[in-house]
Design a protein around this motif. Structure first.
Motif, PDB file in Angstrom:
ATOM      1  N   UNK A   1       0.832  -1.215   0.000  1.00  0.00           N
ATOM      2  CA  UNK A   1       0.000   0.000   0.000  1.00  0.00           C
ATOM      3  C   UNK A   1       0.866   1.264   0.000  1.00  0.00           C
ATOM      4  N   UNK A   2       1.960   1.234   0.766  1.00  0.00           N
ATOM      5  CA  UNK A   2       2.852   2.405   0.821  1.00  0.00           C
ATOM      6  C   UNK A   2       3.418   2.738  -0.556  1.00  0.00           C
ATOM      7  N   UNK A   3       3.810   1.678  -1.269  1.00  0.00           N
ATOM      8  CA  UNK A   3       4.368   1.861  -2.613  1.00  0.00           C
ATOM      9  C   UNK A   3       3.302   2.459  -3.537  1.00  0.00           C
ATOM     10  N   UNK A   4       2.075   1.931  -3.439  1.00  0.00           N
ATOM     11  CA  UNK A   4       0.979   2.461  -4.276  1.00  0.00           C
ATOM     12  C   UNK A   4       0.748   3.939  -3.971  1.00  0.00           C
ATOM     13  N   UNK A   5       0.766   4.254  -2.666  1.00  0.00           N
ATOM     14  CA  UNK A   5       0.548   5.656  -2.259  1.00  0.00           C
ATOM     15  C   UNK A   5       1.614   6.562  -2.853  1.00  0.00           C
ATOM     16  N   UNK A   6       2.863   6.067  -2.810  1.00  0.00           N
ATOM     17  CA  UNK A   6       3.980   6.886  -3.299  1.00  0.00           C
ATOM     18  C   UNK A   6       3.870   7.114  -4.817  1.00  0.00           C
ATOM     19  N   UNK A   7       3.581   6.030  -5.553  1.00  0.00           N
ATOM     20  CA  UNK A   7       3.450   6.154  -7.013  1.00  0.00           C
ATOM     21  C   UNK A   7       2.296   7.097  -7.354  1.00  0.00           C
TER      22      UNK A   7
ATOM     23  N   UNK B   1     -11.776   0.558   7.429  1.00  0.00           N
ATOM     24  CA  UNK B   1     -10.342   0.624   7.732  1.00  0.00           C
ATOM     25  C   UNK B   1      -9.877   2.074   7.627  1.00  0.00           C
ATOM     26  N   UNK B   2      -9.299   2.571   8.730  1.00  0.00           N
ATOM     27  CA  UNK B   2      -8.740   3.938   8.736  1.00  0.00           C
ATOM     28  C   UNK B   2      -7.285   3.824   9.160  1.00  0.00           C
ATOM     29  N   UNK B   3      -6.364   4.206   8.257  1.00  0.00           N
ATOM     30  CA  UNK B   3      -4.916   4.110   8.529  1.00  0.00           C
ATOM     31  C   UNK B   3      -4.528   2.702   8.991  1.00  0.00           C
ATOM     32  N   UNK B   4      -5.112   1.704   8.349  1.00  0.00           N
ATOM     33  CA  UNK B   4      -4.735   0.318   8.650  1.00  0.00           C
ATOM     34  C   UNK B   4      -5.417  -0.262   9.875  1.00  0.00           C
ATOM     35  N   UNK B   5      -6.291   0.521  10.558  1.00  0.00           N
ATOM     36  CA  UNK B   5      -7.003  -0.007  11.730  1.00  0.00           C
ATOM     37  C   UNK B   5      -8.497   0.006  11.459  1.00  0.00           C
ATOM     38  N   UNK B   6      -9.221  -0.990  11.998  1.00  0.00           N
ATOM     39  CA  UNK B   6     -10.671  -1.062  11.804  1.00  0.00           C
ATOM     40  C   UNK B   6     -11.364  -0.139  12.822  1.00  0.00           C
TER      41      UNK B   6
END
Length: 962
Positions: free
Chosen positions: A626-632, A759-764
């Motif tokens: 997900x981090x990589x997707x966000x960066x791209x 899911x908000x910032x990886x937390x439910x």
């Protein structure tokens, strides 16, 4: 239930006036809030402290004092108390002083001197081997241990001497056939054993380990690993030197006060001096030259405890000792270690360092002697490879000599190198060690020397690489620049080995970008492509090729110029491994976003960057993090925001349509495109000042259609809801009423799909709060949305209420009632003759219905339904565990009636009194809140036409908690 038939009619303009803050004329005079505050200090005796007694605002003062610091008078009383009481603090202070001194010693040469620690990793990475290694491990001796206890001092001394002899004669175990990693692990174990032995007070054992390790430095059986072995072993020697020094230093501390940084030998007590001498005598009794030299060099700093001139007397003697080492490679590393220790403990004694180097020059011819040649034949090592083993040592020696050295000395060094026959190795080290400015200023001299070098020993391309590294840091004379490039490139372009070629080309690309135009850069890139394409040689040179791209975009950050370099995009095609290709694309996009100041419509830039962004987008798959997707996505969005075709809005929309088809797998990019298209529609409205022509109306509808068909492809439900609402508002602002209705209907039909948890910032997290926020925004918009002529009165509000009614809320949640209360706010606003806000050129229901009684009756019916729902919910909260929630909601509903209802209506008035009593009934109401609410009602009663609030206030009792 007669709430809205008698809703309070509002005059929004006069209410706004009443609510404004009172304006008071203010004479600023000399005062301005941003001028510095000056604290003037006056001394008054109070608790034996100085206190700041006056604080005046003034701009005239030159010095600004900190009142808190002045009160403390420079001392912190808590720290003083703690220090007086706690002996641990004293010890910690001593340790701190010692650490500071160690730090000061190491930094005595200044921060511009590159320390050994920065070279360590590079040497370990470069000088590796696949051959098997062997190591002698000290096994420890049990002999004579029991005899030492309770025996005479002479017995103790004899035992220690026997232990030292025992070390030389045996008690060690040879480990054979170790891999390089095993070898490094064993050395690390020895380092740990040394620390363990020292901490358990086995000083002789510690010395034995160090001697044993030093002996390993005379072994050159796997010669190409020698530089790395030197790094590993000298780490142990450094540890030993530090332990001995700190041990003696701790013996010097009288009454727990450590020695000052620049102590003299006179301030050292006799016990410490005796211990220090004892160490030097022990080391002097080591029979073999190499361990004796290394161990003494490791504790060179301890000479400070014995005499002022100790170090300056020791250095020349140790320098002369090295002459007894026969192997030139072992000898040069011994010299390097001596320089290293010398620079740490006595950087001012440059004469010894120079003598060390001149000694090396005298023995330089040994390298080409028969002994070395036979050794190389035996190990199947070529001469050029063998010579590179000398580089780290000679580089270090020269760096130490060249540090802050006068120009005269550097020139003398150059002359000495010229006199030696095959001086390529030395020349390379001179270029590595001397200041870049010195080398750059004499570039043509160095090129002449490189040309004269014998090719057989040390390759010329490495010399040009070293020269290039200097020219990347300092500029040569302007008139020589082109000639330097031509001379260097003549040699580089003839290199047959692709790896040798790319290592040199990478360095010289920076020089070319720095001093020349795109024509020369293009020529260099073309040459790299020509050399690296045959046999796919580029596959083994991705790091160097990446470095070239990085250098090009560092110096050419005008992208219209960059993409006009003909060979730039073909150069990118060499990156065929996807992960590397994506990294390069990311670098280019980061540079574009950082340096591109103005938006662009240059077709060359757009086509090239679309291609680059497409490469990044296409690398996304199911395994992408997900981090990589966000960066791209962030990089692609940065590009999209920088594209502008000015007033050519149709071209802009075409670009967004193309981008949508190219980047459909990255959700944040689609969201950005929807926002960009909405912005485009609003810009069109701004240009037309809200009066659309047939052409612009059709264009705006095209924008709206783009958003309507893009939103459903998004996965995040709240993103979709908010974009439907946002796009509906844009459609409404552009008078696209049926399109706006379609957006709002889509939002209404999507509400039932909202899951309980998101899911908000990886937390439910529960979704209720997000849904409540969205619906409140939605209600605000629905106020100004006109009814559809065929759909009946308030069809969107009714639809939304049905959805809210059917939605399954959490049992412990009151959000449904809060939403219904907000619906009452909306319905109250809808009954006003003129709404509180409008959309320009759109007739809302206040204009369409004009206060028609049937319309108001419909609103009233809706309102009755909503109130019934609220009261039903309040009844369900009558159980003991939910009484607190009931109290809070009753008060919340009461406030709504007071704010929006006309309390002259008796039923409404009675309902509000009942809610007030319910809020207090079980003692859960917050007394402060109730008191403030009652005060507010009493204040309202004093306003014009609000006298009925006086009666209401009398009917609202305040119940005590008891």
């Amino acid at each position: 239930s007669c709430f809205l038939r008698h809703a309070r009619s509002r005059n929004y303009a006069s209410e706004s006036e009443v609510c404004k803050l009172e304006s008071v004329p203010l004479d600023f005079g000399d005062y301005h809030p941003l001028k510095p505050i000056t604290v003037t200090e006056s001394k008054t005796k109070k608790m034996n402290r100085k206190e700041s007694t006056s604080s005046t605002s003034s701009s005239s003062s030159s010095s600004v004092m900190d009142p808190l610091s002045s009160v403390l008078d420079g001392t912190d009383p808590l720290s003083l108390f703690a220090a007086a009481a706690d002996p641990v603090t004293i010890t910690a202070t001593m340790d701190g002083t010692r650490r500071k001194r160690d730090k000061d010693d190491s930094s005595a040469v200044g921060s511009d001197f590159e320390p050994w620690s920065s070279k360590r990793g590079e040497i370990l990475a470069r000088y590796t081997t696949t051959e098997k290694l062997s190591i002698n491990l000290y096994m420890g001796s049990e002999k004579g241990k029991s005899a030492t206890t309770g025996s005479a001092v002479s017995e103790k001394v004899r035992t220690r001497l026997e232990e030292l002899d025992d070390l030389e004669e045996g008690s060690q175990k040879e480990l054979l056939n170790l891999t390089q990693q095993d070898y490094m692990n064993r050395i690390e174990e020895l380092n740990q054993s040394l620390k363990d032995a020292w901490s358990s007070d086995q000083k002789v054992k510690a010395l034995k380990i160090v001697i044993q390790c030093s002996k390993l430095l005379s072994d050159t059986t796997v010669i190409q690993f020698y530089p790395s072995k030197f790094v590993l072993i000298t780490d142990i020697l450094d540890t030993f030197g530090k332990l001995v020094y700190e041990r003696i230093l701790s013996m010097c501390a009288d009454n727990r006060v450590s020695l000052p940084d620049n102590f003299s030998p006179e301030s050292v007590n006799d016990t410490a001096k005796e211990t220090c001498l004892n160490w030097f005598f022990k080391i002097a009794s080591i029979r073999e030259l190499i361990p004796r030299f290394y161990v003494e060099a490791a504790i060179l700093n301890c000479n400070k405890f014995l005499s002022k001139t100790g170090i300056s007397e020791c250095l020349p003697r140790l320098t002369s000792m090295i002459r007894g080492i026969g192997d030139p490679l072992v000898a040069v590393y011994a010299r390097a270690y001596l320089c290293r220790v010398g620079m740490e403990v006595a950087p001012q004694l440059k004469e010894s360092l120079n003598k060390n180097f001149f000694d090396f020059l005298l023995t330089f011819k040994q390298i080409h002697g028969d002994t070395v040649q036979n050794q190389l034949v035996g190990q199947c090592v070529e001469m050029p490879l063998y010579l590179t083993l000398y580089s780290p040592a000679i580089d270090w020696i020269l760096q130490c000599i060249a540090y802050h050295a006068p120009e005269v000395l550097l020139t003398e060094m150059m002359e000495r190198c010229k006199k030696l026959g095959n001086n390529a190795l030395l020349l390379n080290s001179v270029m590595s060690a001397f200041r870049a400015e010195f080398i750059a200023a004499r570039s043509m001299d160095f090129i002449a020397m490189i040309k004269e070098c014998d090719e057989s020993g040390f390759p010329k391309h490495l010399l040009f690489r070293s020269l290039g590294l200097n020219l990347a840091l300092a500029d040569p004379p302007e008139n020589d620049r082109l000639q330097i490039l031509n001379e260097a490139w003549k040699v580089i372009t003839k290199l047959k080995n692709p790896q040798d070629y790319i290592n040199c080309a990478e360095v010289w690309v920076e020089y070319t970008c720095r001093h020349f135009t795109k024509r020369e850069v293009n020529t260099v890139l073309a040459d790299v492509i020509k050399h690296m394409t045959p046999d796919r040689a580029f596959e083994d040179a991705y790091p160097q090729l990446q470095s070239i791209i990085q250098k090009v975009i560092t110096y050419i950050y005008d992208f219209s110029l960059l993409f006009s370099v003909e060979k730039f995009l073909p150069f990118l095609d060499m990156f065929q491994k996807e992960s590397v290709r994506v990294e390069v694309c990311k670098c280019i996009m980061e540079s574009f976003i950082k340096h591109q100041q103005e938006s662009t419509k240059d077709p060359v830039i757009l086509n090239a960057l679309l291609h680059i962004c497409k490469t990044m987008h296409d690398s996304v798959n199911a395994l992408t993090l997900e981090d990589e997707k966000r960066m791209l996505a962030a990089l692609i969005n940065g590009f999209i925001k920088m594209v502008s075709f000015g007033r050519d809005f149709e071209q802009q929309l075409s670009f967004y349509v193309e981008a949508r088809s190219m980047f459909c797998n990255l959700e944040p990019v689609l969201v950005q495109l929807i926002h960009s298209v909405n912005q485009l529609a609003m810009e069109t409205r701004k240009v037309m000042k809200g009066n659309h022509s047939r052409k612009t109306a059709a264009f705006v509808r095209a924008c709206v259609a783009f958003c309507f068909i893009t939103i459903p492809s998004l996965s995040s439900i709240f993103t979709r809801l908010n974009l439907y609402l946002h796009s509906g508002q844009v459609a409404l602002a552009n008078q696209c009423l049926s399109q706006a209705d379609a957006f709002f209907k889509a939002a209404v039909s999507l509400v039932p799909e909202v899951p309980k948890m998101i899911s908000v910032d990886g937390k439910m997290r529960p979704s209720d709060a997000f849904l409540l926020e969205f619906l409140c925004n939605f209600f605000s918009t629905l106020l100004v949305v006109p009814d559809h002529p065929e759909q009946g009165v308030l069809f969107l509000v009714r639809g939304l209420l049905n959805v809210i009614q059917d939605y399954t809320w959490e049992d412990n949640s009151d959000d449904k009632v809060r939403i219904y209360t907000n619906v009452l706010h909306l319905l109250s606003a809808m009954t006003q003759e003129a709404f509180i806000y409008h959309v320009d050129k759109v007739d809302s229901n206040d204009t369409l219905y004009g206060g028609d009684s049937k319309f108001l009756a419909e609103i009233n019916k809706l309102c009755e339904t909503v109130i019934a729902q609220i009261l039903d919910h309040l009844k369900t909260l009558g159980k003991e565990e939910t009484l607190k929630r009931q109290s809070q909601l009753a008060l919340y509903f009461f406030n709504t009636i007071v704010a929006h209802g006309d309390l002259r209506n008796n039923k409404l008035n009675q309902l509000s009194v009942n809610l007030w009593n319910l809020a207090q009934k079980h003692g859960f109401a917050d007394t402060k809140t109730m008191v403030k609410t009652l005060e507010y009602i009493k204040r309202r009663s004093q306003q014009p036409e609000m006298s009925h609030f006086t009666d209401l206030a009398l009917r609202l009792p305040l119940q005590s908690r008891t």
